[in-house]
Write an enzyme that holds these catalytic residues in place. Structure first.
Site, short mmCIF file in Angstrom:
data_model
loop_
_atom_site.label_atom_id
_atom_site.label_comp_id
_atom_site.label_asym_id
_atom_site.label_seq_id
_atom_site.Cartn_x
_atom_site.Cartn_y
_atom_site.Cartn_z
CG HIS A 217 10.83 38.63 35.89
ND1 HIS A 217 10.77 37.66 34.92
CD2 HIS A 217 11.91 38.32 36.64
CE1 HIS A 217 11.77 36.81 35.07
NE2 HIS A 217 12.48 37.18 36.11
CE1 TYR A 221 13.75 34.82 39.65
CE2 TYR A 221 13.16 37.08 39.17
CZ TYR A 221 13.85 35.94 38.86
OH TYR A 221 14.65 35.90 37.75
CG HIS A 368 11.67 30.10 30.28
ND1 HIS A 368 12.79 29.84 31.03
CD2 HIS A 368 11.09 31.20 30.85
CE1 HIS A 368 12.89 30.74 32.01
NE2 HIS A 368 11.87 31.57 31.92
CG PHE A 369 5.96 29.57 31.28
CD1 PHE A 369 4.91 28.71 31.54
CD2 PHE A 369 5.82 30.51 30.26
CE1 PHE A 369 3.75 28.77 30.79
CE2 PHE A 369 4.66 30.58 29.51
CZ PHE A 369 3.63 29.70 29.77
CG HIS A 370 5.02 24.21 30.65
ND1 HIS A 370 4.61 25.27 29.90
CD2 HIS A 370 3.87 23.66 31.16
CE1 HIS A 370 3.29 25.36 29.92
NE2 HIS A 370 2.82 24.38 30.68
NE ARG A 433 3.43 32.79 25.48
CZ ARG A 433 3.67 33.53 26.58
NH1 ARG A 433 4.59 34.49 26.57
NH2 ARG A 433 3.02 33.30 27.68
FE1 HAS Z 1 11.48 33.41 33.10
C1 HAS Z 1 9.41 34.53 30.57
C2 HAS Z 1 14.00 35.42 31.95
C3 HAS Z 1 13.49 32.44 35.74
C4 HAS Z 1 8.76 31.98 34.63
N1 HAS Z 1 9.48 33.27 32.66
C5 HAS Z 1 8.83 33.79 31.57
C6 HAS Z 1 7.43 33.48 31.65
C7 HAS Z 1 7.25 32.79 32.83
C8 HAS Z 1 8.55 32.65 33.45
C9 HAS Z 1 5.94 32.28 33.38
O1 HAS Z 1 14.29 37.80 30.05
C10 HAS Z 1 6.38 33.83 30.61
C11 HAS Z 1 5.64 35.08 30.93
C12 HAS Z 1 4.58 35.33 29.89
O2 HAS Z 1 3.50 34.73 29.97
O3 HAS Z 1 4.83 36.10 28.95
N2 HAS Z 1 13.41 33.81 33.69
C13 HAS Z 1 14.28 34.64 33.08
C14 HAS Z 1 15.55 34.63 33.78
C15 HAS Z 1 15.40 33.77 34.85
C16 HAS Z 1 14.05 33.28 34.80
C17 HAS Z 1 16.78 35.39 33.42
N3 HAS Z 1 11.20 32.39 34.82
C18 HAS Z 1 12.14 32.12 35.79
C19 HAS Z 1 11.53 31.44 36.89
C20 HAS Z 1 10.19 31.31 36.58
C21 HAS Z 1 10.00 31.92 35.28
C22 HAS Z 1 12.25 31.01 38.15
C23 HAS Z 1 9.08 30.71 37.34
C24 HAS Z 1 9.16 30.17 38.52
N4 HAS Z 1 11.67 34.69 31.53
C25 HAS Z 1 12.78 35.45 31.28
C26 HAS Z 1 12.49 36.36 30.15
C27 HAS Z 1 11.18 36.11 29.76
C28 HAS Z 1 10.69 35.06 30.65
C29 HAS Z 1 13.37 37.35 29.55
C30 HAS Z 1 10.41 36.82 28.64
C31 HAS Z 1 10.48 36.09 27.38
C32 HAS Z 1 9.63 36.76 26.32
O4 HAS Z 1 10.20 37.21 25.32
O5 HAS Z 1 8.40 36.84 26.47
C33 HAS Z 1 16.46 33.47 35.90
O6 HAS Z 1 15.95 33.80 37.18
C34 HAS Z 1 16.94 32.05 35.87
C35 HAS Z 1 18.11 31.82 36.80
C36 HAS Z 1 18.28 30.37 37.09
C37 HAS Z 1 19.43 29.68 37.03
C38 HAS Z 1 19.43 28.19 37.35
C39 HAS Z 1 20.09 27.86 38.70
C40 HAS Z 1 19.95 26.39 38.98
C41 HAS Z 1 19.59 25.86 40.18
C42 HAS Z 1 19.42 24.35 40.29
C43 HAS Z 1 20.61 23.67 40.88
C44 HAS Z 1 20.49 22.17 40.71
C45 HAS Z 1 20.96 21.24 41.57
C46 HAS Z 1 20.77 19.79 41.26
C47 HAS Z 1 21.71 21.60 42.80
C48 HAS Z 1 20.70 30.30 36.65
C49 HAS Z 1 19.36 26.68 41.40
C50 HAS Z 1 22.06 19.26 40.67
C51 HAS Z 1 21.98 17.86 40.29
C52 HAS Z 1 22.54 17.31 39.18
C53 HAS Z 1 22.48 15.87 39.00
C54 HAS Z 1 23.17 18.13 38.13
#
Ligand code: HAS
Length: 543
Positions: A217, A221, A368-370, A433
Site C-alpha cells: 500500500h 503512495y 479503482h486502481f485504473h 478480477r
Molecule cells: Fe487503493 C486496492 C484503499 C488510494 C491503488 N488500490 C488498490 C489496488 C491498487 C490501488 C493498485 O482499503 C489493488 C492492489 C491489488 O492488486 O490487489 N486506496 C484506498 C484508499 C485510498 C486509496 C483508502 N489506491 C489509492 C491510490 C492508488 C491506489 C492513490 C494508486 C496511485 N485500495 C484501497 C483498498 C484496497 C485498494 C482497501 C484493497 C481492496 C481489496 O479488497 O483488494 C485513499 O488514499 C484515497 C484518498 C483519496 C481521496 C481523493 C482526494 C481528491 C483529490 C483530487 C482533488 C480534485 C481537484 C479537481 C482539486 C480522498 C486530491 C477539482 C475539479 C473539479 C471540476 C471538481
C-alpha cells in the site's frame, strides 16, 4: 534549468518508462479483448503471462522509472546541479535497475514468471525474476540516495532556511520508498528466492502476503506523491498563480510518510490467521491516511480560486472559466485530479472493512486502481513528460504537439470513463478480477457480466489509441521537435503564507514517529503469524 548532464540521467529513466507504457499498453489491449469473449490469444501466449506483462510494466516499471527520472530532474532544478560523484551514483542506480528489468522481463516473456505484478506465493516464478525485481528496487534506492545527497548538501549550504519544496518532497518519497520496500525485500530474499531455487520446500504464504502488503500500500503512495509534487508545485505556476501554502504541502507529505506503511492489512481483510482487532486498527489508520489527500484537494481548490479571483472571477465557481484549458501542462493533470475524486471515494469503500467483503477480488478493485494509478497518476506523468523531455533535451513543446497531447488526454478520459465505470458495475455484480473469459458453465449471474466486459473492451481500445498518440509524441519530443527552450515551471509561495515551522523540516522527528507507528501496527500481527505458522519460526521449513 536542469543541468544537461543531470538531464541525461533523468531522460534515460524516462525513456525506459515510456517503452514500458507502449508494451504494457499493448498487453492491456489484449487483456480487455480476451475478457470480451470475442478474441483468443495466439497459442504461444497465455492469459496470465499477458496480465503479468501488463501489471509489471505499467504498475512497477513505468512508475519506478518515471519517478526516478522526474525526481532527479526536480532535485537538480530546485537544489542545484549534482556533483560528479552524486551523478555517478545516480547512473549506477539506473544501470542496476535496467539490468534487473531485462532479467525479469526475460523470465516473463519465456513464461517462467506468470505470477502477476503482486507475485504472491504459492504462485512460483523462476528465481531470476525475483532477483531482477530486487535489482530494480536496489537501483531506485541508489538513485534516490544520490537525490538525497544533493538535498543534504543544499541544507548544509543554506543553514536555517526552509528547504526547496520540490526537493523536500522527492526526499520524503525516497524515504517512504526505502522503508516500504524493506518488507518486500525480506519476502523476496528470505522466502521467495530460496523457495524458487529449491533450497526450501515450502514457505508460509500468509507471512509472505503480509510482508508484501506492508510494502504494497505504501507503493501506491510512492506512485501518488510525484503526481502531488506536480499538483502542488508545477500546476500553480502553469496557471499563473502561487502555491497556496508551503507548510500545508510539507505537512501533507510528512503525514504520508508516517501513515503510508502501517495500513497494509486493509488488503488482507478476508485472510484468516490475522486477528480482526489488528485489521480494525489498520482500518482506522487507513482513514487517517485519507486526510493528506483531502488536504491536497483543499489546497488545489484554493490555488485555483485564488488565481481565478486575481483574473476577476466572480461567484463560487467563477474561477473554473479562468483556467488555461488549452494548455496540456494543465489539462492532463487536471483530468487526473477529477478522476481521483471517484477513485479516492472508491478507495474509502474498499477500506471500509465490511464493504470490502462485497468488492474484494472483484473487478471493482481493478476499476479503482485504473482511476487512481492509471489516470490520476499516469495522466499527470504524461502531461509532465510532454514539457519535461523538451526541457531536458533543449527542444520545444510546439503548439501542435500541445494539441496532440490534449487529444491524448481527452481520449484517455473517455476511454477510462467507459472502461472503469463498467469495471465498477461488473464488480458490484460479482465479476471476479484476474480471470480470463468464462461463461462459468452457463451461470445466469456470469451472463450479466458479459455486456460490461464488452464495454470494457471498447474503453480499453480507446485507451490504446491514446497510448499510440502518447508514444508518437514522446518520440517526436525526444528526437524531432524543434530546438528551443521549454520551461520547468516551479511556482512561488503565495505572499502572506506563514513561514514553514522548523518541526516540519525535521526528518529525524518524523522518521522516529514513522518507525514507532509501523512497530505498533505490525509487531503483534507478525508475531502471531510466525507463532501459528505450521512451518516453524522462520516461516519456512528446510526439509
Ligand atoms: Fe487503493 C486496492 C484503499 C488510494 C491503488 N488500490 C488498490 C489496488 C491498487 C490501488 C493498485 O482499503 C489493488 C492492489 C491489488 O492488486 O490487489 N486506496 C484506498 C484508499 C485510498 C486509496 C483508502 N489506491 C489509492 C491510490 C492508488 C491506489 C492513490 C494508486 C496511485 N485500495 C484501497 C483498498 C484496497 C485498494 C482497501 C484493497 C481492496 C481489496 O479488497 O483488494 C485513499 O488514499 C484515497 C484518498 C483519496 C481521496 C481523493 C482526494 C481528491 C483529490 C483530487 C482533488 C480534485 C481537484 C479537481 C482539486 C480522498 C486530491 C477539482 C475539479 C473539479 C471540476 C471538481
Amino acid at each position: 534549468f536542469v543541468d544537461k548532464k543531470d538531464g541525461k540521467l533523468a531522460l534515460a529513466y524516462i525513456y525506459v518508462a515510456f517503452i514500458a507504457v507502449f508494451l504494457g499498453g499493448t498487453a492491456g489491449l489484449l487483456q480487455v479483448l480476451v475478457r470480451s469473449g470475442k478474441f483468443e490469444l495466439p497459442s504461444f501466449l497465455n492469459y496470465y503471462q499477458v496480465l503479468t506483462v501488463h501489471g509489471v510494466l505499467l504498475g512497477l516499471v513505468l512508475t519506478t522509472f518515471f519517478i526516478m527520472g522526474f525526481q532527479t530532474a526536480a532535485v537538480s532544478r530546485t537544489s542545484g546541479t549534482f556533483t560528479n560523484k552524486q551523478r555517478t551514483i545516480g547512473w549506477v542506480g539506473f544501470w542496476l535497475a535496467t539490468i534487473g528489468l531485462v532479467a525479469a522481463a526475460a523470465m516473463v516473456l519465456t513464461n517462467q514468471a506468470s505470477v502477476l505484478y503482486t507475485f504472491y506465493a504459492p504462485l512460483k516464478a523462476h528465481w531470476v525474476f525475483y532477483l531482477g525485481l530486487a535489482l530494480v528496487v536496489v537501483g531506485s534506492w541508489i538513485t534516490g540516495l544520490a537525490q538525497a545527497m544533493r538535498f543534504v548538501q543544499w541544507r548544509k549550504e543554506h543553514k536555517g532556511q526552509s528547504t526547496p519544496l520540490l526537493s523536500f518532497m522527492a526526499v520524503v518519497n525516497n524515504l517512504l520508498w526505502f522503508i516500504a520496500t524493506l518488507g518486500v525485500a525480506i519476502e523476496v530474499l528470505f522466502q521467495l528466492i530460496p523457495w524458487s531455487m529449491g533450497l526450501v520446500e515450502r514457505v508460509d504464504v500468509l507471512l509472505s502476503r503480509t510482508l508484501f502488503w506492508y510494502f504494497g500500500h505504501a507503493l501506491v503512495y510512492f506512485w501518488l506523491l510525484p503526481a502531488y509534487m506536480v499538483w502542488y508545485v508545477v500546476i500553480p505556476k502553469v496557471i499563473g498563480g502561487k502555491i497556496f501554502s508551503e507548510s500545508l504541502a510539507k505537512l501533507a507529505f510528512m503525514l504520508f510518510l508516517i501513515l503510508s506503511v502501517p495500513v497494509g492489512l486493509h488488503h488482507q481483510f478476508t485472510e484468516p490467521g490475522i486477528d480482526p482487532l489488528w485489521k480494525f486498527i489498520q482500518t482506522v489508520l487507513t482513514f487517517f491516511v485519507v486526510v493528506p489527500s483531502l488536504m491536497t484537494a483543499f489546497s488545489m481548490f484554493a490555488t485555483f480560486e485564488m488565481r481565478g479571483r486575481e483574473l476577476g472571477a466572480k461567484g463560487v465557481f467563477g474561477w473554473f472559466k479562468k483556467l488555461p484549458w488549452s494548455d496540456s501542462r494543465f489539462l492532463l493533470p487536471f483530468i487526473g485530479m477529477v478522476a481521483f475524486i471517484p477513485g479516492g471515494a472508491g478507495g474509502i469503500v474498499n477500506a471500509s472493512y465490511q464493504m470490502n467483503e462485497l468488492v474484494h477480488n472483484t473487478i471493482w478493485v481493478t476499476g479503482h486502481f485504473h482511476l487512481t494509478v492509471a489516470t490520476a497518476v499516469a495522466l499527470t506523468f504524461f502531461g509532465t513528460a510532454f514539457w519535461l523531455i523538451p526541457h531536458l533535451n533543449g527542444r520545444k513543446l510546439t503548439k501542435r504537439a500541445n494539441s496532440m497531447a490534449n487529444c491524448a488526454g481527452i481520449l484517455w478520459a473517455i476511454g477510462m470513463t467507459i472502461m472503469s465505470s463498467a469495471m465498477h458495475i461488473a464488480g458490484l455484480l460479482g465479476a471476479p478480477r484476474r480471470s480470463a473469459y468464462s461463461e462459468y458453465g452457463g451461470s445466469e449471474q456470469a451472463a450479466e457480466w458479459i455486456s460490461y466486459q464488452i464495454t470494457q473492451a471498447i474503453g480499453g481500445s480507446i485507451l490504446f489509441i491514446a497510448i499510440l498518440v502518447i508514444t508518437g509524441l514522446i518520440i517526436y519530443l525526444g528526437f524531432f521537435a524543434p530546438k528551443g527552450e521549454e520551461e520547468f515551471p516551479v511556482a512561488e509561495v503565495a505572499p502572506g503564507a506563514e513561514k514553514v515551522p522548523a518541526a516540519l523540516e525535521n526528518f529525524k522527528l518524523w522518521g522516529i514517529i514513522m518507525i514507532a507507528v509501523i512497530i505498533f501496527a505490525y509487531t503483534i500481527p507478525i508475531i502471531d503469524i510466525i507463532q501459528n505458522s505450521p512451518l516453524g519460526s522462520i516461516g519456512y521449513k528446510l526439509w
